[in-house]
Motif scaffolding. Structure first.
Motif, mmCIF file in Angstrom:
data_model
loop_
_atom_site.group_PDB
_atom_site.id
_atom_site.type_symbol
_atom_site.label_atom_id
_atom_site.label_comp_id
_atom_site.label_asym_id
_atom_site.label_seq_id
_atom_site.Cartn_x
_atom_site.Cartn_y
_atom_site.Cartn_z
ATOM 1 N N MET A 1 33.349 46.288 40.501
ATOM 2 C CA MET A 1 34.670 45.680 40.843
ATOM 3 C C MET A 1 34.994 44.278 39.772
ATOM 4 O O MET A 1 33.861 43.714 39.421
ATOM 5 N N ILE A 2 36.144 44.371 39.496
ATOM 6 C CA ILE A 2 36.520 43.381 38.415
ATOM 7 C C ILE A 2 37.789 42.701 39.147
ATOM 8 O O ILE A 2 38.672 43.237 39.675
ATOM 9 N N ALA A 3 37.706 41.396 38.401
ATOM 10 C CA ALA A 3 38.815 40.266 38.849
ATOM 11 C C ALA A 3 39.078 39.635 37.396
ATOM 12 O O ALA A 3 38.143 39.048 36.978
ATOM 13 N N LEU A 4 40.397 39.820 36.828
ATOM 14 C CA LEU A 4 40.832 39.075 35.726
ATOM 15 C C LEU A 4 41.611 37.897 36.520
ATOM 16 O O LEU A 4 42.597 37.994 37.078
ATOM 17 N N ILE A 5 41.205 36.563 36.398
ATOM 18 C CA ILE A 5 41.833 35.592 37.110
ATOM 19 C C ILE A 5 42.525 34.726 36.056
ATOM 20 O O ILE A 5 41.964 34.500 35.063
#
Length: 145
Positions: A1-5
């Motif tokens: 799971m990836i979050a680009l913030i």
């Protein structure tokens, strides 16, 4: 799971000409869900996003998280973050979770964030979305669990 913030001063998402989510300041979270992602990873990533200290304190140091800064989230599903890009000139998408599972985990991520009391705006899963933002800094981080 990836979050680009991205720390933003403004962000919105529009679907079919209608604004479906908008924040005046906070984090734009582009969320990618991969095969094998599960509830435990989802909860951990939500915790990391909420705890990540990328807002300025009184001494202009990145010491505050999104809640301490009194800001909001705009969470947008983005399956392209799970793309295979190591070879060739065209991305592959076989690493992405199946749509039904990705949608479930996307909604779970949003709920995990909301249970802390933070305001969470969203896009619409699998819709053709136009996302506009003003990156503050610019400040952008890639978080993966």
């Amino acid at each position: 799971m990836i979050a680009l913030i991205q720390r933003v001063s403004y962000a919105k998402v529009v679907v079919a000409g209608v604004t479906v989510g908008q924040i005046e300041g906070g984090l734009l979270v582009l969320l990618g869900i991969e095969k094998g992602d599960e509830d435990k990873k989802c909860k951990r990533l939500a915790q990391r996003v909420l705890a990540y200290r990328i807002f300025a304190d009184s001494e202009d140091k990145m010491n505050l998280n999104v809640q301490q800064a009194g800001c909001s989230l705009l969470v947008v599903s983005q399956f392209t973050l799970a793309a295979e890009t190591n070879k060739g000139n065209r991305p592959g998408f076989s690493n992405g979770a199946e749509p039904a599972e990705a949608n479930r985990l996307y909604e779970l991520f949003n709920e995990n964030c909301r249970t802390t009391g933070i305001a969470v705006e969203t896009g619409i899963f699998a819709a053709d979305m136009q996302v506009s933002s003003t990156n503050d800094g610019p400040v952008t981080f890639w978080l993966q669990v």
